[in-house]
Scaffold this motif. Structure first.
Motif, PDB file in Angstrom:
ATOM      1  N   GLU A 124       0.236 -17.014   8.062  1.00 47.34           N
ATOM      2  CA  GLU A 124       1.078 -17.388   7.888  1.00 47.34           C
ATOM      3  C   GLU A 124       2.729 -17.380   7.606  1.00 47.34           C
ATOM      4  N   MET A 125       2.509 -16.107   6.371  1.00 43.46           N
ATOM      5  CA  MET A 125       3.828 -16.505   6.243  1.00 43.46           C
ATOM      6  C   MET A 125       3.743 -14.954   6.214  1.00 43.46           C
ATOM      7  N   ILE A 126       3.537 -14.178   7.344  1.00 45.65           N
ATOM      8  CA  ILE A 126       3.896 -13.053   8.073  1.00 45.65           C
ATOM      9  C   ILE A 126       4.549 -13.346   9.531  1.00 45.65           C
ATOM     10  N   CYS A 127       4.687 -13.971  10.156  1.00 45.48           N
ATOM     11  CA  CYS A 127       4.174 -14.905  10.980  1.00 45.48           C
ATOM     12  C   CYS A 127       5.451 -15.385  10.911  1.00 45.48           C
ATOM     13  N   PHE A 128       5.778 -16.832   9.503  1.00 41.07           N
ATOM     14  CA  PHE A 128       6.810 -17.390   9.531  1.00 41.07           C
ATOM     15  C   PHE A 128       8.182 -16.281   9.066  1.00 41.07           C
ATOM     16  N   ALA A 129       8.033 -15.567   8.422  1.00 41.42           N
ATOM     17  CA  ALA A 129       8.660 -14.559   8.111  1.00 41.42           C
ATOM     18  C   ALA A 129       9.802 -13.377   9.528  1.00 41.42           C
ATOM     19  N   VAL A 130       8.449 -12.711  10.301  1.00 40.00           N
ATOM     20  CA  VAL A 130       9.439 -12.551  11.397  1.00 40.00           C
ATOM     21  C   VAL A 130      10.354 -13.722  11.987  1.00 40.00           C
ATOM     22  N   GLU A 131       9.720 -15.183  12.075  1.00 35.99           N
ATOM     23  CA  GLU A 131      10.729 -15.936  13.019  1.00 35.99           C
ATOM     24  C   GLU A 131      11.760 -15.906  12.078  1.00 35.99           C
ATOM     25  N   LYS A 132      11.664 -16.163  11.091  1.00 39.49           N
ATOM     26  CA  LYS A 132      12.750 -16.597   9.799  1.00 39.49           C
ATOM     27  C   LYS A 132      13.832 -15.384   9.939  1.00 39.49           C
ATOM     28  N   LEU A 133      13.687 -13.948   9.960  1.00 40.76           N
ATOM     29  CA  LEU A 133      13.904 -13.218  10.166  1.00 40.76           C
ATOM     30  C   LEU A 133      14.727 -12.183  11.122  1.00 40.76           C
ATOM     31  N   GLU A 134      14.584 -12.974  12.636  1.00 39.01           N
ATOM     32  CA  GLU A 134      14.560 -12.641  14.387  1.00 39.01           C
ATOM     33  C   GLU A 134      14.414 -10.867  13.902  1.00 39.01           C
ATOM     34  N   ALA A 135      13.274 -10.570  13.578  1.00 39.65           N
ATOM     35  CA  ALA A 135      12.582  -9.185  13.585  1.00 39.65           C
ATOM     36  C   ALA A 135      12.323  -8.434  15.018  1.00 39.65           C
ATOM     37  N   ASP A 136      12.592  -7.736  15.048  1.00 38.69           N
ATOM     38  CA  ASP A 136      12.498  -7.040  16.397  1.00 38.69           C
ATOM     39  C   ASP A 136      11.391  -6.364  17.159  1.00 38.69           C
ATOM     40  N   VAL A 137      10.372  -6.385  15.759  1.00 42.78           N
ATOM     41  CA  VAL A 137       8.843  -5.291  15.942  1.00 42.78           C
ATOM     42  C   VAL A 137       8.540  -5.609  14.537  1.00 42.78           C
ATOM     43  N   LEU A 138       7.393  -5.825  14.300  1.00 43.19           N
ATOM     44  CA  LEU A 138       6.475  -6.176  13.390  1.00 43.19           C
ATOM     45  C   LEU A 138       5.504  -5.012  13.292  1.00 43.19           C
ATOM     46  N   VAL A 139       5.604  -4.098  12.090  1.00 43.53           N
ATOM     47  CA  VAL A 139       4.054  -2.818  11.424  1.00 43.53           C
ATOM     48  C   VAL A 139       4.293  -3.648  10.706  1.00 43.53           C
ATOM     49  N   MET A 140       2.325  -3.154  10.772  1.00 41.17           N
ATOM     50  CA  MET A 140       1.362  -3.520   9.851  1.00 41.17           C
ATOM     51  C   MET A 140       0.239  -2.471  10.030  1.00 41.17           C
ATOM     52  N   GLY A 141      -0.397  -2.685   9.241  1.00 42.96           N
ATOM     53  CA  GLY A 141      -1.657  -1.207   8.454  1.00 42.96           C
ATOM     54  C   GLY A 141      -2.351  -2.474   9.164  1.00 42.96           C
TER      55      GLY A 141
END
Length: 176
Positions: A124-141
């Protein structure tokens, strides 16, 4: 501590914004390395890029003042748990910075590295952060759990891939 910043909106600045979810696992450091090798170093247009290192601390459990055996539960234990959580976040960020340092790309490619630490449920925090930071891409292992572990524990990467609005790159563990 620098990485104790709350996640805030990044605004509508120019350039790419890449969020890399990091934790204490080797898989997340491999994903970060993959990001620098494949997304950042190929930044041939010299577009300003901000790479956000995102670590999510698990929430501190709430306990009553008396445990199940009837003993008084000391506030020192809760304080030690919080200190351990901060030390773990600091350790993860140091490892991530060393991965970044191995690439020596910041000055040449106009790369900015920012550290963000949140607390709560990771997915939930990752999704929240991606939205708040207005990310263009999310990278995760990917921990590459089998069917049963994934069914019991859930998959953070699966959840994020379904719920964020930007592209998600899941870096699998290399086969050795």
């Amino acid at each position: 501590m620098e990485e104790e910043k709350m996640i805030q909106s990044a605004g509508a600045g120019e350039g790419r914004k890449i969020v890399v979810a990091v934790d204490e696992s080797e898989e997340s450091m491999q994903a970060l390395s993959w990001c620098f090798t494949n997304l950042v170093s190929e930044n041939s247009t010299n577009t300003p890029t901000t790479v956000y290192l995102l670590y999510v601390k698990p929430p501190v459990p709430l306990y009553s003042s008396i445990d199940a055996a009837g003993y008084l539960f000391s506030g020192d234990i809760v304080g030690k748990m919080e200190n351990y959580s901060k030390e773990l976040a600091h350790s993860v960020m140091n490892r991530a910075e060393s991965v970044y340092g191995n690439f020596n790309i910041a000055a040449a490619n106009n790369i900015k590295l920012e550290k963000k630490v949140g607390m709560g449920d990771a997915k939930e925090m990752i999704c929240f952060a991606v939205e708040k930071l207005e990310a263009d891409v999310l990278v995760m292992g990917s921990h590459d759990y089998g069917f049963f572990k994934r069914a019991l524990l859930g998959s953070v990467s699966d959840y994020c891939a379904k719920h964020v609005k930007c592209p998600v790159v899941v870096v699998k563990r290399p086969n050795h």
